[in-house]
Design an enzyme around this catalytic site. Structure first.
Site, short mmCIF file in Angstrom:
data_model
loop_
_atom_site.label_atom_id
_atom_site.label_comp_id
_atom_site.label_asym_id
_atom_site.label_seq_id
_atom_site.Cartn_x
_atom_site.Cartn_y
_atom_site.Cartn_z
N HIS A 831 -3.02 10.26 -17.15
CA HIS A 831 -2.79 11.12 -18.31
C HIS A 831 -3.99 12.04 -18.48
O HIS A 831 -5.08 11.59 -18.81
CB HIS A 831 -2.59 10.26 -19.56
CG HIS A 831 -1.31 9.47 -19.52
ND1 HIS A 831 -1.20 8.20 -20.03
CD2 HIS A 831 -0.10 9.80 -19.01
CE1 HIS A 831 0.05 7.78 -19.85
NE2 HIS A 831 0.72 8.73 -19.22
N GLU A 834 -6.57 12.03 -21.41
CA GLU A 834 -7.39 10.85 -21.65
C GLU A 834 -8.66 10.91 -20.81
O GLU A 834 -8.88 10.13 -19.89
CB GLU A 834 -6.56 9.59 -21.35
CG GLU A 834 -5.39 9.47 -22.31
CD GLU A 834 -4.29 8.52 -21.85
OE1 GLU A 834 -3.26 8.45 -22.54
OE2 GLU A 834 -4.45 7.87 -20.81
N HIS A 928 -6.93 4.03 -18.98
CA HIS A 928 -6.33 4.99 -19.90
C HIS A 928 -7.21 5.22 -21.11
O HIS A 928 -8.21 4.53 -21.30
CB HIS A 928 -4.97 4.47 -20.40
CG HIS A 928 -3.86 4.61 -19.39
ND1 HIS A 928 -2.87 5.54 -19.53
CD2 HIS A 928 -3.62 3.96 -18.23
CE1 HIS A 928 -2.05 5.44 -18.49
NE2 HIS A 928 -2.47 4.48 -17.69
N GLU A 1013 -7.24 0.33 -21.94
CA GLU A 1013 -7.22 1.43 -22.90
C GLU A 1013 -8.59 1.57 -23.55
O GLU A 1013 -9.10 0.61 -24.13
CB GLU A 1013 -6.18 1.16 -24.00
CG GLU A 1013 -4.76 1.00 -23.49
CD GLU A 1013 -4.04 2.33 -23.36
OE1 GLU A 1013 -4.68 3.38 -23.60
OE2 GLU A 1013 -2.85 2.32 -23.01
ZN LIG Z 1 -2.49 6.89 -21.06
#
Ligand SMILES: [Zn+2]
Length: 1139
Positions: A831, A834, A928, A1013
């Site tokens: 992504h 990010e 992420h 994350e």
């Molecule tokens: Zn992500």
């Protein structure tokens, strides 16, 4: 012996005796008994009124007192007996709270009362005392009986009460209880419609009126009844049609003017409650605007602002004004990305197919008929199911889908090509001198070329044009290395007396030799010397890297921060405390645009959609630019002298995903507060509401020796705005709006160039520069190889790294040890928005290449396969979520397409190859960033924990699951201060079945398959609690992840177990904490939307037109105290809410 006690016992037993007499009489009713019953009930009433404790006795557990009383009420035809019993019930139900009323309701008391009401209403003349008593009881019982509305309607009680109200408009004593009961009836939507037809609306308008000190309680109940009735759209229409909206506004103004001491706040708020329900329909909103409602509420609210206790009024007014604010069109020709990239083929379905099938003439910015009345009909639901079911629904319940698949998805001869990425497993190292610094030459490994219809890179052949797209900007021609020049383009009238003239840093592909200064000013660019603190940064190398980075818009400019580099600040950057009322202030400023349109400049100062017509400069406006790698500003509009609306470009081949931003601002005045509004955000909430600040980079600061990104901005707020979002952009939903992210900045320096970003930028060129530098860190002990996994759609190379320790020698033992090392597979940045994931990856890579003994041991323990950037094209082109195919690559792992998702296709194939060759990775982790939660945490996969969450009837006892997936997160929570174990979740969601984590777990069979994350905001626990996250902490996390892997060896290697014997096993048991597992994954960690679990804090930013659930307008009927509810009106309440 205690005398009073004895007396009481006597009374109690007397009541019981009387009750049993009554019970006998009930069983054999004879006309002659009427007197007896009358006497007995009279005696009971007397005892109850004089002996408080006997009430308890009558309704205590096991007592049939309530039944006997109700049965008598049902049977009697005697008025005095009825009144006696009603009084008895009144005595019983007045104290004791809900439990006694609950007993009354469960014994069928409500229906008996309602039947009594209806039958007594037929007696002429009507007995007022009886009616009064029945209504007193109904007021008590109604709110506690969930089915009260239905029962009242079925028994035909509605009209009895309405008629009583009609007949007693001047009789306050009778009117009040009747109105209170009416209010409860109206809580049921079907009743509300029926009451509206019976004239209840007009009745309410006969009771409510302008300011008066008289009968305010009555007025309040009438207003609440009216508000309840107006929740029916039919009633709302009827009321607007009769012209009552201006009446309500006039009442509100009158109360506002006369209630100087603010004694009647609750009445004023109730009037607003009625207006709010009227403006839930389009007709009401129009009537509100026509009646000058905006100005009235704006002015009254402005006058209320200084008095804090009036906040409920201001907030309610603001909600109404936002609802009625006419929806504006986002000032764009289309919401499709300014840039388009031709795809080798259009996928058969999905968002891209939709985008491409859209006829060119369709306006995708607003819906044709945005104001649709068809939805404004009353729902006939008696009790609406308010479902918190969605998050439960998302959890995978199919046990077969949860079990790892044991099938080979591709034949091995198709996978054999991936051997080239694993040469270390076959290499014999015979030629290696183990002393020098020689590594395997990556150049010998050519990329895997999948035949596609894509034009070969560099070919001048024309691209296919998409329908209804912007004309192709300059063709994508990579800059030839060696023909770079740094030119200083003259931007406006740059003052000659500047210490350093800051203009644009441009890579000029057209010049012949070397670097050159193009402008008349031959200012020398001062590059801050950061080599000492940033060993992986080198401005010249950066320029070299950027020349072979291929962007869709063919960027030639370089952003200064990426060129100069970023040195993390040493100062702590605390999570910002939100200023009280900031959202309200911002919304009022937005409303002023409507009320004072003359003050609005509306001047476009930057516009990618109209690049041919350059913006006229007058020296007063800021200058914007984002035509550089990862930049994505589409348009800037000067709204007021120091306020700008900004619009972000959507992801390429997409029409949404606006969240990431990166742009440049110049021509500022120092010491002035500038307000910036990004007006096309889409997420329903943001960490910007919870202390996160934007990042700013000042070039002046950099030149003065402090090149850094720093958190900045005040009055930060994220809220729903009045720009409508078309159904095309909102996944088919109509009536949606965009959100505004607003921040205010005061610049320090004159003639500065500043950059703003959502998070610390990390471009693809930066990655390439870092990799080049990392490669130079190789030693004789480090095995480092860089392969090209594949080419991306945009023609960029996706790097794949292999890092491990060189074998000690080429002896069989050493080679065998080398080859037996388990594989750890890491990836990041699928992504693009990010960027924090890249900083964590940088920390991991630097640790892996470091000379520490731990790093060496770690390298000796594992073979690392790392794809540091799974989506280079998205990163380069300033996307937030997607690749050039307009799709979220982390939803393609189940069935990646070789042409459209090459990086995912080849990454998965490589994993399949590893599995097929018995080298299934021990750990897989995809890095992420998380925009809605704090700290760093992991998502993993567990069958058992998923099954536990769903309560699916599976004999989970027969599920045998190794709990090893918990070890790494647990270790990280011990090692890394930013890591939070309580935020981790191991539930498999249906919406995530195509993500890397789930597919690698299920199809490749990696038990320790994770998404890690990292917060974009900061930490609320650990050493960095209360601080915003910076690159230092992110890089530290990346290094600590390595330490976690290092410790994991002890729990995974049978040899290690043997060596370290039992105490380690104890540690493992402790780590796993088997008994606690069901409690650890709390519902708050369910992942609902994309990677983001529901937000835990609630902010009132809603102003939906169809917003029906507004608990703050439902005050307790019994509660007439004039106190504002502390929770309902706070702009910023901290309730846990899974929305
Ligand atoms: Zn992500």
């Amino acid at each position: 012996m205690n005398k009073p006690k004895m007396a009481m016992e006597k009374c109690a037993s007397r009541v019981l005796m009387l009750l049993s007499q009554l019970e006998r009489l009930n069983e054999e009713p004879k006309v002659s008994d009427t007197d007896a019953i009358r006497q007995i009930t009279g005696k009971i009433l007397h005892i109850l009124q004089t002996q408080e404790k006997t009430r308890k006795e009558m309704v205590s557990k096991g007592s049939s007192g309530m039944e006997v009383i109700l049965s008598s009420l049902e049977n009697t035809r005697d008025l005095q007996t009825t009144l006696n019993i009603l009084n008895i019930l009144n005595e019983l139900l007045t104290v004791g709270g809900g439990r006694r009323i609950g007993a009354f309701v469960s014994k069928g008391g409500t229906a008996i009362l309602l039947q009594l009401l209806v039958s007594s209403s037929k007696d002429l003349p009507m007995n007022e005392e009886l009616m009064l008593h029945i209504h007193f009881l109904l007021v008590k019982v109604g709110p506690k009986d969930r089915k009260f509305g239905v029962k009242a309607r079925l028994n035909g009680a509605l009209n009895v009460t309405v008629n009583l109200v009609k007949r007693n408009l001047q009789n306050c004593k009778m009117l009040l209880p009747c109105l209170q009961v009416l209010r409860v009836y109206a809580g049921n939507m079907v009743n509300a419609v029926s009451l509206g037809k019976s004239g209840a609306l007009d009745l309410m308008f006969e009771i409510i009126g302008p300011y008066s000190k008289k009968s305010t309680t009555l007025l309040k109940v009438a207003l609440d009844t009216l508000a309840a009735l107006l929740k029916s759209k039919m009633n709302a229409r009827r009321t607007v049609d009769r012209g009552y909206l201006p009446t309500l506004l006039a009442f509100y103004q009158d109360w506002h003017r006369n209630d100087i001491r603010h004694c009647h706040l609750i009445i004023r708020k109730s009037i607003l409650g009625c207006i709010k329900n009227l403006t839930a329909i389009k007709l009401g909103r129009k009537a509100f605007i026509d009646a000058n409602g905006m100005r009235i509420l704006y002015n009254t609210s402005t006058e209320c602002l200084p008095v804090r206790t009036l906040d409920p009024l201001v907030n309610a007014s603001s909600l109404i004004m936002r609802k009625c604010f006419p929806k504006n069109r986002l000032p764009l020709p289309t919401i499709k990305s300014v840039y388009q990239h031709p795809l080798p083929h259009i996928p058969a379905g999905g968002p891209v197919a939709l985008l491409y099938s859209q006829p060119p003439e369709v306006d995708d910015v607003v819906d044709e008929s945005d104001e649709n009345e068809t939805t404004e009909i009353d729902t006939e639901n008696e009790e609406e199911e308010t479902g918190h079911k969605s998050q439960i629904d998302d959890i995978e319940t199919d046990i077969n889908k949860l079990r790892p698949k044991q099938m080979q998805t591709r034949p091995f001869d198709e996978l054999i090509v991936y051997e080239r990425f694993c040469v270390e497993f076959t290499e014999d190292f015979k030629d290696n001198d183990f002393k020098g610094c020689k590594a395997v030459d990556s150049d010998s490994h050519r990329p895997i070329v999948i035949p596609t219809t894509l034009i070969p890179v560099g070919s001048p052949k024309k691209r296919q044009r998409l329908e209804n797209v912007q004309p192709q900007k300059s063709p994508e021609s990579p800059l030839e290395q060696g023909s770079i020049s740094i030119s200083k383009t003259p931007e406006g009238k740059s003052a000659p007396d500047l210490a350093c003239s800051l203009s644009r840093l441009v890579l000029d592909g057209g010049s012949d030799d070397g670097y050159q200064e193009e402008s008349g000013e031959q200012a020398v660019l001062e590059v801050p010397d950061t080599a000492a603190v940033l060993p992986l940064h080198d401005p010249d190398l950066y320029l070299e890297m950027i020349t072979c980075t291929r962007s869709v818009p063919a960027y030639t400019e370089v952003a200064y921060p990426d060129y100069f580099g970023h040195v993390a600040l040493h100062l702590r950057e605390p999570i910002v405390e939100r200023v009280y009322g900031v959202q309200r202030t911002k919304i009022f400023q937005d409303i002023e645009r409507l009320i004072h349109p003359i003050d609005i400049l509306d001047k476009v100062v930057y516009d990618l959609d109209n690049q041919s017509s350059p913006v006229v400069e007058n020296g007063e406006s800021l200058k914007f630019n984002s035509k550089f790698e990862s930049g994505n500003l589409r348009k800037a509009i000067q709204v007021r002298k120091f306020e700008y609306d900004l619009i972000l470009n959507s992801d390429i081949n997409s029409n949404h995903y606006h969240q990431w931003f990166y742009f440049e601002v110049g021509n500022m005045r120092p010491g002035v507060r500038y307000r910036f509004n990004i007006i096309n955000c889409e997420k329903s909430n943001s960490q910007f509401n919870y202390g996160m600040q934007v990042l700013m980079y000042s070039v002046q600061e950099a030149i003065r020796g402090s090149p850094h990104w720093a958190r900045t901005g005040s009055d930060i707020c994220y809220y729903k705005n009045h720009f409508s979002r078309s159904s095309i952009a909102a996944g088919g939903q109509k009536g949606k709006s965009y959100f505004t992210m607003t921040f205010t900045v005061t610049f320090q320096h004159k003639d500065d160039v500043c950059y703003f970003a959502y998070h610390y930028p990390y471009t693809f060129s930066t990655l390439k520069m870092h990799l080049r530098k990392l490669r130079a860190l190789r030693t004789a002990q480090i095995y480092y190889r860089e392969d090209e996994l594949c080419q991306t759609l945009g023609g960029n190379s996706c790097p794949l790294l292999t890092i491990t320790a060189m074998p000690e020698s080429s002896s069989n033992d050493h080679i065998s040890q080398f080859r037996s090392r388990p594989v750890v597979f890491l990836s990041a940045r699928v992504h693009p928005g990010e960027t924090n994931a890249s900083w964590v990856m940088k920390g991991t890579l630097e640790f892996l290449m470091s000379r520490s003994s731990e790093a060496q041991s770690l390298r000796e323990s594992y073979i690392f396969k790392i794809i540091p950037m799974l989506n280079p094209d998205g990163v380069i082109n300033g996307n937030h979520r997607c690749s050039l195919s307009g799709e979220d690559l982390n939803r393609q792992w189940q069935n990646p397409n070789a042409e459209l998702h090459p990086t995912i296709y080849h990454a998965k194939s490589l994993l399949q190859y590893l599995r097929a060759t018995a080298r299934t990775p021990l750990v897989f982790c995809d890095y992420h960033g998380h925009s809605r939660k704090k700290n760093v945490f992991m998502y993993g996969c567990s069958i058992k924990e998923t099954v536990w969450q769903t309560n699916v009837n599976t004999s989970s006892s027969d599920l045998h699951e190794d709990l090893g997936y918990r070890t790494l997160p647990k270790l990280l929570s011990q090692i890394a201060p930013v890591f939070s174990l309580s935020s981790c979740s191991f539930v498999v969601e249906r919406s995530k079945e195509a993500t890397a984590r789930v597919v690698v777990w299920r199809e490749i069979g990696v038990q320790r398959s994770y998404t890690m994350e990292s917060t974009l905001c900061g930490c609320d626990q650990g050493k960095y609690k209360g601080l915003q996250i910076g690159t230092r902490e992110l890089e530290e996390m990346g290094a600590q992840f390595c330490l976690g892997l290092f410790r994991l060896r002890h729990f995974t290697s049978p040899l290690e177990h043997h060596k370290h014997n039992s105490h380690l096993l104890d540690v493992e048991n402790d780590l796993i904490e088997t008994r606690n597992i069901p409690n650890i994954t709390s519902p708050s960690t369910y992942v609902l939307e994309e990677d983001e679990p529901a937000f835990l804090e609630e902010v009132d930013y809603s102003a939906e037109s169809n917003d029906e659930n507004d608990p703050d307008l439902e005050p307790d009927l019994q509660d007439n105290r004039a106190l504002p509810d502390p929770n309902s009106d706070s702009e910023f309440s901290h309730q846990d809410c899974l929305t």
